[in-house]
Scaffold this motif. Sequence first.
Motif, PDB file in Angstrom:
ATOM      1  N   HIS A   1       0.827  -1.216   0.000  1.00 27.18           N
ATOM      2  CA  HIS A   1       0.000   0.000   0.000  1.00 27.18           C
ATOM      3  C   HIS A   1       0.852   1.254   0.000  1.00 27.18           C
ATOM      4  CE1 HIS A   1      -2.912   3.047   0.821  1.00 27.18           C
ATOM      5  NE2 HIS A   1      -2.335   3.352   1.965  1.00 27.18           N
ATOM      6  N   GLY A   2       0.561   2.143  -0.960  1.00 32.15           N
ATOM      7  CA  GLY A   2       1.184   3.462  -0.995  1.00 32.15           C
ATOM      8  C   GLY A   2       0.104   4.518  -1.124  1.00 32.15           C
ATOM      9  N   VAL A   3       0.067   5.460  -0.211  1.00 32.80           N
ATOM     10  CA  VAL A   3      -0.999   6.465  -0.208  1.00 32.80           C
ATOM     11  C   VAL A   3      -1.094   7.173  -1.552  1.00 32.80           C
ATOM     12  CG1 VAL A   3      -1.755   8.655   0.779  1.00 32.80           C
ATOM     13  CG2 VAL A   3      -0.958   6.847   2.265  1.00 32.80           C
ATOM     14  N   SER A   4       0.030   7.712  -2.017  1.00 34.88           N
ATOM     15  CA  SER A   4       0.007   8.485  -3.252  1.00 34.88           C
ATOM     16  C   SER A   4       1.314   8.274  -4.017  1.00 34.88           C
ATOM     17  CB  SER A   4      -0.236   9.965  -2.959  1.00 34.88           C
ATOM     18  OG  SER A   4      -0.614  10.661  -4.135  1.00 34.88           O
ATOM     19  N   VAL A   5       1.680   9.256  -4.818  1.00 35.46           N
ATOM     20  CA  VAL A   5       2.779   9.105  -5.769  1.00 35.46           C
ATOM     21  C   VAL A   5       4.097   8.728  -5.094  1.00 35.46           C
ATOM     22  CG1 VAL A   5       4.214  10.359  -7.416  1.00 35.46           C
ATOM     23  CG2 VAL A   5       1.728  10.609  -7.499  1.00 35.46           C
ATOM     24  N   GLY A   6       4.493   9.477  -4.077  1.00 38.00           N
ATOM     25  CA  GLY A   6       5.789   9.236  -3.449  1.00 38.00           C
ATOM     26  C   GLY A   6       5.912   7.850  -2.846  1.00 38.00           C
ATOM     27  N   GLU A   7       4.862   7.416  -2.168  1.00 38.96           N
ATOM     28  CA  GLU A   7       4.896   6.099  -1.538  1.00 38.96           C
ATOM     29  C   GLU A   7       4.910   4.984  -2.577  1.00 38.96           C
ATOM     30  OE1 GLU A   7       3.268   9.126   1.212  1.00 38.96           O
ATOM     31  OE2 GLU A   7       2.745   8.532  -0.829  1.00 38.96           O
ATOM     32  N   VAL A   8       4.175   5.178  -3.661  1.00 42.17           N
ATOM     33  CA  VAL A   8       4.191   4.194  -4.744  1.00 42.17           C
ATOM     34  C   VAL A   8       5.597   4.062  -5.333  1.00 42.17           C
ATOM     35  CG1 VAL A   8       3.387   3.760  -7.109  1.00 42.17           C
ATOM     36  CG2 VAL A   8       1.749   4.389  -5.318  1.00 42.17           C
ATOM     37  N   GLN A   9       6.272   5.189  -5.488  1.00 37.02           N
ATOM     38  CA  GLN A   9       7.635   5.160  -6.018  1.00 37.02           C
ATOM     39  C   GLN A   9       8.581   4.393  -5.109  1.00 37.02           C
ATOM     40  OE1 GLN A   9       8.335   9.359  -6.475  1.00 37.02           O
ATOM     41  NE2 GLN A   9       7.561   9.404  -8.564  1.00 37.02           N
TER      42      GLN A   9
ATOM     43  N   ALA B   1       0.354 -10.276  -6.521  1.00 35.63           N
ATOM     44  CA  ALA B   1       0.663  -9.042  -5.794  1.00 35.63           C
ATOM     45  C   ALA B   1      -0.452  -8.038  -6.062  1.00 35.63           C
ATOM     46  CB  ALA B   1       2.002  -8.467  -6.244  1.00 35.63           C
ATOM     47  N   VAL B   2      -0.982  -7.479  -4.999  1.00 39.34           N
ATOM     48  CA  VAL B   2      -2.027  -6.451  -5.085  1.00 39.34           C
ATOM     49  C   VAL B   2      -1.451  -5.158  -4.532  1.00 39.34           C
ATOM     50  CG1 VAL B   2      -4.274  -5.708  -4.212  1.00 39.34           C
ATOM     51  CG2 VAL B   2      -3.925  -8.093  -4.881  1.00 39.34           C
ATOM     52  N   ILE B   3      -1.649  -4.054  -5.266  1.00 40.28           N
ATOM     53  CA  ILE B   3      -1.200  -2.758  -4.780  1.00 40.28           C
ATOM     54  C   ILE B   3      -2.425  -1.879  -4.539  1.00 40.28           C
ATOM     55  CG2 ILE B   3      -0.868  -1.753  -7.095  1.00 40.28           C
ATOM     56  CD1 ILE B   3       1.568  -0.241  -5.863  1.00 40.28           C
ATOM     57  N   SER B   4      -2.435  -1.187  -3.417  1.00 38.81           N
ATOM     58  CA  SER B   4      -3.517  -0.256  -3.118  1.00 38.81           C
ATOM     59  C   SER B   4      -2.951   1.148  -2.986  1.00 38.81           C
ATOM     60  CB  SER B   4      -4.246  -0.648  -1.829  1.00 38.81           C
ATOM     61  OG  SER B   4      -3.369  -0.632  -0.715  1.00 38.81           O
ATOM     62  N   THR B   5      -3.780   2.124  -3.332  1.00 37.16           N
ATOM     63  CA  THR B   5      -3.445   3.527  -3.126  1.00 37.16           C
ATOM     64  C   THR B   5      -4.670   4.219  -2.545  1.00 37.16           C
ATOM     65  OG1 THR B   5      -4.162   4.264  -5.330  1.00 37.16           O
ATOM     66  CG2 THR B   5      -1.884   3.528  -5.111  1.00 37.16           C
ATOM     67  N   THR B   6      -4.437   5.393  -1.990  1.00 34.06           N
ATOM     68  CA  THR B   6      -5.552   6.208  -1.510  1.00 34.06           C
ATOM     69  C   THR B   6      -6.009   7.173  -2.597  1.00 34.06           C
ATOM     70  OG1 THR B   6      -4.757   6.039   0.768  1.00 34.06           O
ATOM     71  CG2 THR B   6      -6.277   7.848   0.276  1.00 34.06           C
ATOM     72  N   THR B   7      -5.053   7.693  -3.368  1.00 34.87           N
ATOM     73  CA  THR B   7      -5.365   8.713  -4.373  1.00 34.87           C
ATOM     74  C   THR B   7      -5.368   8.143  -5.782  1.00 34.87           C
ATOM     75  OG1 THR B   7      -3.072   9.388  -4.769  1.00 34.87           O
ATOM     76  CG2 THR B   7      -4.210  10.413  -2.898  1.00 34.87           C
TER      77      THR B   7
ATOM     78  N   HIS C   1      -3.174  -6.574  -9.572  1.00 39.11           N
ATOM     79  CA  HIS C   1      -4.403  -5.796  -9.459  1.00 39.11           C
ATOM     80  C   HIS C   1      -4.162  -4.566  -8.590  1.00 39.11           C
ATOM     81  CE1 HIS C   1      -8.733  -6.143 -10.425  1.00 39.11           C
ATOM     82  NE2 HIS C   1      -8.907  -5.374  -9.364  1.00 39.11           N
ATOM     83  N   HIS C   2      -4.861  -3.490  -8.930  1.00 39.89           N
ATOM     84  CA  HIS C   2      -4.872  -2.286  -8.094  1.00 39.89           C
ATOM     85  C   HIS C   2      -6.227  -2.178  -7.410  1.00 39.89           C
ATOM     86  CE1 HIS C   2      -6.192   1.860  -7.292  1.00 39.89           C
ATOM     87  NE2 HIS C   2      -4.953   2.030  -6.865  1.00 39.89           N
ATOM     88  N   ILE C   3      -6.208  -1.774  -6.123  1.00 40.75           N
ATOM     89  CA  ILE C   3      -7.445  -1.466  -5.411  1.00 40.75           C
ATOM     90  C   ILE C   3      -7.247  -0.151  -4.662  1.00 40.75           C
ATOM     91  CG2 ILE C   3      -8.098  -3.886  -5.114  1.00 40.75           C
ATOM     92  CD1 ILE C   3      -7.179  -3.637  -2.163  1.00 40.75           C
ATOM     93  N   TYR C   4      -8.348   0.447  -4.264  1.00 42.93           N
ATOM     94  CA  TYR C   4      -8.266   1.610  -3.384  1.00 42.93           C
ATOM     95  C   TYR C   4      -8.279   1.135  -1.936  1.00 42.93           C
ATOM     96  CZ  TYR C   4      -8.632   4.861  -7.230  1.00 42.93           C
ATOM     97  OH  TYR C   4      -8.367   5.580  -8.371  1.00 42.93           O
ATOM     98  N   TYR C   5      -7.480   1.783  -1.135  1.00 40.50           N
ATOM     99  CA  TYR C   5      -7.271   1.381   0.259  1.00 40.50           C
ATOM    100  C   TYR C   5      -8.525   1.645   1.084  1.00 40.50           C
ATOM    101  CZ  TYR C   5      -4.566   0.926   4.620  1.00 40.50           C
ATOM    102  OH  TYR C   5      -4.065   0.528   5.831  1.00 40.50           O
ATOM    103  N   PRO C   6      -8.875   0.708   1.955  1.00 38.27           N
ATOM    104  CA  PRO C   6     -10.062   0.925   2.780  1.00 38.27           C
ATOM    105  C   PRO C   6      -9.839   2.035   3.821  1.00 38.27           C
ATOM    106  CG  PRO C   6      -8.913  -1.059   3.487  1.00 38.27           C
ATOM    107  CD  PRO C   6      -8.243  -0.607   2.225  1.00 38.27           C
TER     108      PRO C   6
END
Length: 406
Positions: free
Chosen positions: A38-46, A64-70, A87-92
């Motif tokens: 899980h990475g909240v937004s751009v920086g964390e995903v990087q 592997a599943v990746i989640s983001t908030t934004t 797969h991508h999902i939005y974080y709960p």
Amino acid sequence: MSWPKLKNRYSEGFDERRGIQSQELIEKLQGRRPLWVHGVSVGEVQALIPVIRAARASGYVGPAVISTTTETGKDMAIRLGEGLFDHHIYYPWDKKEFVKRAILSLDPWAFATAETELWPNMLWELKDASIPAFLVNGRISDRTWKRLEGTVQKKIGATFYDLFTEIFLREKRDLERLRSIGVSAEKLNVLGDTKTAALLSRKDPAARDRWTQKFGACWDKIFIAGSTHPGEEERVIRAFEILRKRYPATKLILAPRHPERADEVLAIARQKFSAGLLSSDRFDQDITVVDKIGVLFELYGTAVSAFVGGSFADKGGQNILEPVSWGIPVQYGPHMEDFAEASDEFIGLGIATQVKDAEGLGDAWIRMMQASGYDNGEKFRKISAGYFERCSGSSLKTWERIYQYY
């Protein structure tokens, strides 16, 4: 906030934000337990994509599943990691029923989040489910550290951080801070910055050269100010005035941290110079204001020198590694707390200068012009190459630690 307002605000991924996964994802997993990052937004995903890349390079074939908030985080995940995750999902939202629902439906074998993210309900539910949780590329910013002042705050902070199975930190200073508030020492590992690998994989010399070619017909020497915050643009433009008195053929690229501020920044620039937006495709202006997402990194590579924002403003500093990865010398203001160790090393290597005001920045830019030339450029490129060679391997080390729990 009421549910109708939340649904209106988060029209994309509303079910996932309540922990409800699509039938498509459930079928894709087919009962196989995924790695959930899980990475909240751009920086964390990087920070996270290089770890997934290291996993695949090491032979991991599980889901592997990746989640983001934004949504911008999602866009960056697809841009950097397409083909690496399933797969991508939005974080709960961090409410017990939502995170519990997400954990039960995904049933991950491990969960990893990045940098400064601390979601108590998620971490408690993972612990109750005996699922290991990791903090990747962890850092304890000065702002976080101030919130941990006081005996009670330190005790609460230590309780939350101890919910992680292991914590992988960027710098020794981060380890010392967590250890001092009572986080279990056996959980703490200094593995370096996973973003160094991400930066090198993102470098696209052909894209850089296309920008250089566009600007080359009209521009002599380019200076850039990247990721600027409100109040910083005026100081950057004052520094540019100082530079232009000595070197009138120089030009400036001004990239606000939030591109939606481009029109505001353009109005400020036009008080002193001719200026236009990058999207106009006109390159004969004194100042070009960046109004596009995702181009700053490439633009850094075109410059003689780069000022990095969030440093005159008290924001802890933006990422000084980005311009340095191109071999571009950097300048920044008094606030570079979020990259303190890198800042100290870059200053010692001679590729960075910390300035206190606009006049100091203008003088630093003049010195860059006086020293510009092939030999000096080659010197900076060698400094950059040496630094990144020493810092490589963080992503693989991080993955190897996580993989022990597979």
